[in-house]
Write a protein that holds these residues in place. Structure first.
Motif, PDB file in Angstrom:
ATOM      1  N   MET A   1      -7.388  -8.307  -3.913  1.00 21.81           N
ATOM      2  CA  MET A   1      -6.451  -7.145  -3.449  1.00 21.81           C
ATOM      3  C   MET A   1      -5.310  -7.021  -4.321  1.00 21.81           C
ATOM      4  O   MET A   1      -4.789  -8.272  -4.483  1.00 21.81           O
ATOM      5  CB  MET A   1      -6.099  -7.101  -2.042  1.00 21.81           C
ATOM      6  N   SER A   2      -4.773  -5.901  -4.853  1.00 22.14           N
ATOM      7  CA  SER A   2      -3.753  -6.124  -5.791  1.00 22.14           C
ATOM      8  C   SER A   2      -2.444  -6.400  -4.888  1.00 22.14           C
ATOM      9  O   SER A   2      -2.360  -6.087  -3.579  1.00 22.14           O
ATOM     10  CB  SER A   2      -3.441  -4.457  -6.156  1.00 22.14           C
ATOM     11  N   THR A   3      -1.358  -6.741  -5.668  1.00 26.59           N
ATOM     12  CA  THR A   3      -0.150  -7.068  -4.955  1.00 26.59           C
ATOM     13  C   THR A   3       0.820  -5.927  -5.098  1.00 26.59           C
ATOM     14  O   THR A   3       1.140  -5.518  -5.978  1.00 26.59           O
ATOM     15  CB  THR A   3       0.563  -8.256  -5.568  1.00 26.59           C
ATOM     16  N   PRO A   4       1.113  -5.296  -3.865  1.00 32.16           N
ATOM     17  CA  PRO A   4       2.174  -4.323  -3.913  1.00 32.16           C
ATOM     18  C   PRO A   4       3.401  -4.670  -4.203  1.00 32.16           C
ATOM     19  O   PRO A   4       3.736  -5.799  -4.162  1.00 32.16           O
ATOM     20  CB  PRO A   4       2.069  -3.779  -2.362  1.00 32.16           C
ATOM     21  N   ALA A   5       4.211  -3.648  -4.591  1.00 30.77           N
ATOM     22  CA  ALA A   5       5.689  -3.976  -4.982  1.00 30.77           C
ATOM     23  C   ALA A   5       6.325  -4.377  -3.696  1.00 30.77           C
ATOM     24  O   ALA A   5       7.364  -5.229  -3.780  1.00 30.77           O
ATOM     25  CB  ALA A   5       6.338  -3.012  -5.668  1.00 30.77           C
ATOM     26  N   LEU A   6       6.079  -3.852  -2.751  1.00 29.44           N
ATOM     27  CA  LEU A   6       6.987  -3.921  -1.368  1.00 29.44           C
ATOM     28  C   LEU A   6       6.196  -4.069  -0.180  1.00 29.44           C
ATOM     29  O   LEU A   6       5.353  -3.139   0.201  1.00 29.44           O
ATOM     30  CB  LEU A   6       8.076  -2.711  -1.420  1.00 29.44           C
ATOM     31  N   SER A   7       6.640  -4.807   0.742  1.00 27.71           N
ATOM     32  CA  SER A   7       5.777  -4.944   2.033  1.00 27.71           C
ATOM     33  C   SER A   7       6.996  -4.794   2.927  1.00 27.71           C
ATOM     34  O   SER A   7       8.102  -5.213   2.929  1.00 27.71           O
ATOM     35  CB  SER A   7       5.131  -6.176   2.421  1.00 27.71           C
ATOM     36  N   PHE A   8       6.681  -3.672   3.944  1.00 26.15           N
ATOM     37  CA  PHE A   8       7.528  -3.390   5.308  1.00 26.15           C
ATOM     38  C   PHE A   8       6.933  -4.227   6.186  1.00 26.15           C
ATOM     39  O   PHE A   8       6.111  -3.922   6.841  1.00 26.15           O
ATOM     40  CB  PHE A   8       7.526  -1.858   5.417  1.00 26.15           C
ATOM     41  N   VAL A   9       7.711  -5.160   6.790  1.00 26.67           N
ATOM     42  CA  VAL A   9       7.274  -6.269   7.902  1.00 26.67           C
ATOM     43  C   VAL A   9       8.164  -5.355   9.165  1.00 26.67           C
ATOM     44  O   VAL A   9       9.350  -5.493   9.176  1.00 26.67           O
ATOM     45  CB  VAL A   9       7.401  -7.418   7.574  1.00 26.67           C
ATOM     46  N   ILE A  10       7.161  -4.973  10.202  1.00 21.77           N
ATOM     47  CA  ILE A  10       7.624  -4.668  11.399  1.00 21.77           C
ATOM     48  C   ILE A  10       7.417  -5.468  12.541  1.00 21.77           C
ATOM     49  O   ILE A  10       6.328  -5.150  13.057  1.00 21.77           O
ATOM     50  CB  ILE A  10       7.723  -3.057  11.730  1.00 21.77           C
ATOM     51  N   PRO A  11       8.224  -6.130  13.580  1.00 22.71           N
ATOM     52  CA  PRO A  11       7.887  -6.749  14.694  1.00 22.71           C
ATOM     53  C   PRO A  11       7.979  -5.703  15.620  1.00 22.71           C
ATOM     54  O   PRO A  11       8.891  -4.624  15.714  1.00 22.71           O
ATOM     55  CB  PRO A  11       9.079  -7.922  14.908  1.00 22.71           C
ATOM     56  N   LEU A  12       7.029  -5.831  16.670  1.00 24.47           N
ATOM     57  CA  LEU A  12       6.725  -4.737  17.591  1.00 24.47           C
ATOM     58  C   LEU A  12       6.847  -5.555  19.076  1.00 24.47           C
ATOM     59  O   LEU A  12       6.124  -6.378  19.225  1.00 24.47           O
ATOM     60  CB  LEU A  12       5.527  -4.098  17.363  1.00 24.47           C
ATOM     61  N   TYR A  13       7.709  -4.722  20.109  1.00 22.08           N
ATOM     62  CA  TYR A  13       7.611  -5.102  21.417  1.00 22.08           C
ATOM     63  C   TYR A  13       7.939  -4.056  22.025  1.00 22.08           C
ATOM     64  O   TYR A  13       8.997  -3.229  22.129  1.00 22.08           O
ATOM     65  CB  TYR A  13       8.556  -5.941  21.734  1.00 22.08           C
ATOM     66  N   ASN A  14       6.863  -3.422  22.786  1.00 17.41           N
ATOM     67  CA  ASN A  14       6.869  -2.061  23.819  1.00 17.41           C
ATOM     68  C   ASN A  14       7.170  -1.111  22.798  1.00 17.41           C
ATOM     69  O   ASN A  14       8.307  -0.427  23.146  1.00 17.41           O
ATOM     70  CB  ASN A  14       7.793  -2.303  24.937  1.00 17.41           C
TER      71      ASN A  14
ATOM     72  N   LEU B   1       2.504  -4.407  10.543  1.00 19.28           N
ATOM     73  CA  LEU B   1       2.947  -4.570  11.898  1.00 19.28           C
ATOM     74  C   LEU B   1       2.610  -5.552  12.719  1.00 19.28           C
ATOM     75  O   LEU B   1       1.361  -6.226  12.816  1.00 19.28           O
ATOM     76  CB  LEU B   1       2.160  -3.030  12.463  1.00 19.28           C
ATOM     77  N   VAL B   2       3.384  -6.365  13.429  1.00 17.57           N
ATOM     78  CA  VAL B   2       3.111  -7.493  14.233  1.00 17.57           C
ATOM     79  C   VAL B   2       3.544  -7.130  15.872  1.00 17.57           C
ATOM     80  O   VAL B   2       4.819  -6.795  16.325  1.00 17.57           O
ATOM     81  CB  VAL B   2       4.218  -8.826  13.864  1.00 17.57           C
ATOM     82  N   ASN B   3       2.431  -7.052  16.689  1.00 15.11           N
ATOM     83  CA  ASN B   3       2.446  -6.529  17.822  1.00 15.11           C
ATOM     84  C   ASN B   3       2.853  -8.064  18.600  1.00 15.11           C
ATOM     85  O   ASN B   3       2.005  -8.751  18.954  1.00 15.11           O
ATOM     86  CB  ASN B   3       1.379  -6.068  18.542  1.00 15.11           C
ATOM     87  N   ASP B   4       4.014  -8.398  19.128  1.00 14.49           N
ATOM     88  CA  ASP B   4       4.548  -9.285  20.067  1.00 14.49           C
ATOM     89  C   ASP B   4       4.488  -9.310  21.150  1.00 14.49           C
ATOM     90  O   ASP B   4       5.353  -9.479  22.015  1.00 14.49           O
ATOM     91  CB  ASP B   4       6.131  -9.720  19.398  1.00 14.49           C
TER      92      ASP B   4
ATOM     93  N   ALA C   1       7.721 -13.275  15.171  1.00 13.03           N
ATOM     94  CA  ALA C   1       6.885 -12.087  14.769  1.00 13.03           C
ATOM     95  C   ALA C   1       7.086 -11.854  13.353  1.00 13.03           C
ATOM     96  O   ALA C   1       6.250 -11.500  12.714  1.00 13.03           O
ATOM     97  CB  ALA C   1       7.120 -10.832  15.650  1.00 13.03           C
ATOM     98  N   VAL C   2       8.578 -12.214  12.949  1.00 12.05           N
ATOM     99  CA  VAL C   2       8.718 -11.514  11.637  1.00 12.05           C
ATOM    100  C   VAL C   2       8.025 -12.743  10.731  1.00 12.05           C
ATOM    101  O   VAL C   2       7.597 -12.358   9.471  1.00 12.05           O
ATOM    102  CB  VAL C   2      10.356 -11.834  11.469  1.00 12.05           C
ATOM    103  N   LEU C   3       8.208 -14.011  11.115  1.00 14.45           N
ATOM    104  CA  LEU C   3       7.780 -15.056  10.135  1.00 14.45           C
ATOM    105  C   LEU C   3       5.943 -14.903  10.029  1.00 14.45           C
ATOM    106  O   LEU C   3       5.586 -15.222   9.037  1.00 14.45           O
ATOM    107  CB  LEU C   3       8.085 -16.520  10.861  1.00 14.45           C
ATOM    108  N   THR C   4       5.439 -14.138  11.260  1.00 12.34           N
ATOM    109  CA  THR C   4       4.067 -14.011  11.106  1.00 12.34           C
ATOM    110  C   THR C   4       3.708 -12.820  10.095  1.00 12.34           C
ATOM    111  O   THR C   4       2.726 -12.986   9.485  1.00 12.34           O
ATOM    112  CB  THR C   4       3.506 -13.538  12.666  1.00 12.34           C
TER     113      THR C   4
ATOM    114  N   SER D   1       3.711 -19.386  16.977  1.00 11.16           N
ATOM    115  CA  SER D   1       2.992 -18.035  17.457  1.00 11.16           C
ATOM    116  C   SER D   1       1.537 -18.368  17.603  1.00 11.16           C
ATOM    117  O   SER D   1       1.148 -19.115  16.799  1.00 11.16           O
ATOM    118  CB  SER D   1       3.425 -17.084  16.491  1.00 11.16           C
ATOM    119  N   VAL D   2       0.847 -17.660  18.045  1.00 12.50           N
ATOM    120  CA  VAL D   2      -0.526 -17.753  18.215  1.00 12.50           C
ATOM    121  C   VAL D   2      -1.293 -16.137  17.711  1.00 12.50           C
ATOM    122  O   VAL D   2      -0.848 -15.187  18.441  1.00 12.50           O
ATOM    123  CB  VAL D   2      -1.092 -18.095  19.410  1.00 12.50           C
ATOM    124  N   VAL D   3      -1.727 -15.803  16.560  1.00  8.51           N
ATOM    125  CA  VAL D   3      -2.519 -14.802  16.356  1.00  8.51           C
ATOM    126  C   VAL D   3      -3.759 -14.502  16.941  1.00  8.51           C
ATOM    127  O   VAL D   3      -4.838 -15.257  16.751  1.00  8.51           O
ATOM    128  CB  VAL D   3      -2.427 -14.603  14.672  1.00  8.51           C
TER     129      VAL D   3
END
Length: 310
Positions: free
Chosen positions: A1-14, A39-42, A77-80, A301-303
């Motif tokens: 898979m190609s490497t994108p220039a930018l990743s948006f990481v969003i931790p989620l809770y409710n 998206l990381v659903n915590d 969640a952010v580290l995940t 954390s546990v995925v």
């Protein structure tokens, strides 16, 4: 898979009521080199899982959805998310729309232009409740004492880092991570710019007083021995006060001018010294407890599941 220039990481809770609008806004950007969303659903207890799976299916940019087995906390969640991000740079933002994605792109442009490892967004005006604003201010004051943070530098959860920095920080596996402390331990190439902060699109903040206190403990205890030093100085000061009191009582007794000492004054003195001792034992116990949990490999954390679009 190609490497994108930018990743948006969003931790989620409710986040069922807010995350779709945030993702749609990020989709609309034209980022040179491409971008993705993680998206990381915590451990959400609402319909966040169903909303995210639909976003994975319908999104016009690559989306990775990571589900935690339970709630572990925002920093966990952010580290995940950082571990699953593929971008050359990673920006993490809140799930409630208070961090405008357009400002995230400004962070990305600044970290590239200045050759920094990390850049933080600081707010001219925060759309948080007064007690939450006080908690953020207090956290920044304390981290200025216990961490090697530049004077007056504002740490926020709205930050952009390069992939190298994210890899180094995400290698930390302790159960009580504090990302800003890990960043300051790892690099001094940091900067900040002023960004907008908007009102929540829906719902209310998931940061309770209990979670803020847990964050304070992580910043104080995990990255500094200053609380132990403060405890030692306080103990010496109280011991000095006690010795001075004994000397004063002996002086009064020797000169036959001693007052009639009663039960109330004795109990007051006992409560002061006993309370100080218990507080010092509590600080030491907090260090020992965290060491115990770390040695016993309490999971950061546990995925449960990872879902990729396309």
């Amino acid at each position: 898979m190609s490497t994108p220039a930018l990743s948006f990481v969003i931790p989620l809770y409710n986040s069922a009521g807010t995350i779709a609008a945030v993702v749609r806004e990020i989709e609309a950007f034209a980022v040179e080199g491409g971008h993705e969303i993680v998206l990381v659903n915590d451990g959400s207890r609402d319909a966040t899982d169903a909303v995210c799976r639909e976003l994975v299916r319908s999104a016009r940019v690559p989306v990775t959805y990571v589900e935690h087995a339970r709630n572990f906390g925002e920093h966990n969640a952010v580290l995940t998310g950082w571990r699953h991000a593929r971008g050359a740079h990673i920006v993490n933002l809140d799930d409630d729309g208070q961090n405008p994605p357009a400002e995230a792109v400004r962070l990305w442009a600044h970290v590239q232009a200045e050759g920094l490892d990390a850049v933080f967004g600081h707010y001219a005006h925060k759309e948080h409740s007064p007690w939450r604003n006080f908690g953020s201010w207090f956290t920044n004051c304390v981290t200025g004492w216990v961490l090697d943070k530049p004077h007056g530098f504002y740490l926020s959860s709205f930050r952009c880092v390069n992939a190298f920095t994210a890899q180094q920080v995400a290698a930390h596996t302790g159960p009580f991570p504090y990302i800003d402390g890990l960043l300051l331990q790892m690099t001094q190439r940091i900067g900040s710019i002023e960004v907008r902060h908007e009102a929540r699109h829906a719902g209310r903040s998931g940061y309770t007083l209990r979670k803020l206190m847990r964050l304070w403990l992580s910043s104080w205890i995990n990255f500094s021995v200053l609380p132990l030093r403060v405890a030692a100085v306080l103990g010496l000061a109280m011991a000095g006060v006690g010795l001075a009191g004994v000397a004063w009582v002996l002086c009064l007794w020797w000169s036959d001018r001693g007052p009639a000492f009663g039960w109330g004054s004795l109990m007051a003195a006992l409560m002061v010294f006993s309370g100080t001792q218990l507080m010092l034992l509590g600080v030491i116990g907090e260090y020992l407890g965290r060491m115990f949990l770390t040695v016993n490999q309490r999971p950061q954390s546990v995925v449960r599941e990872v879902v990729h679009s396309g």
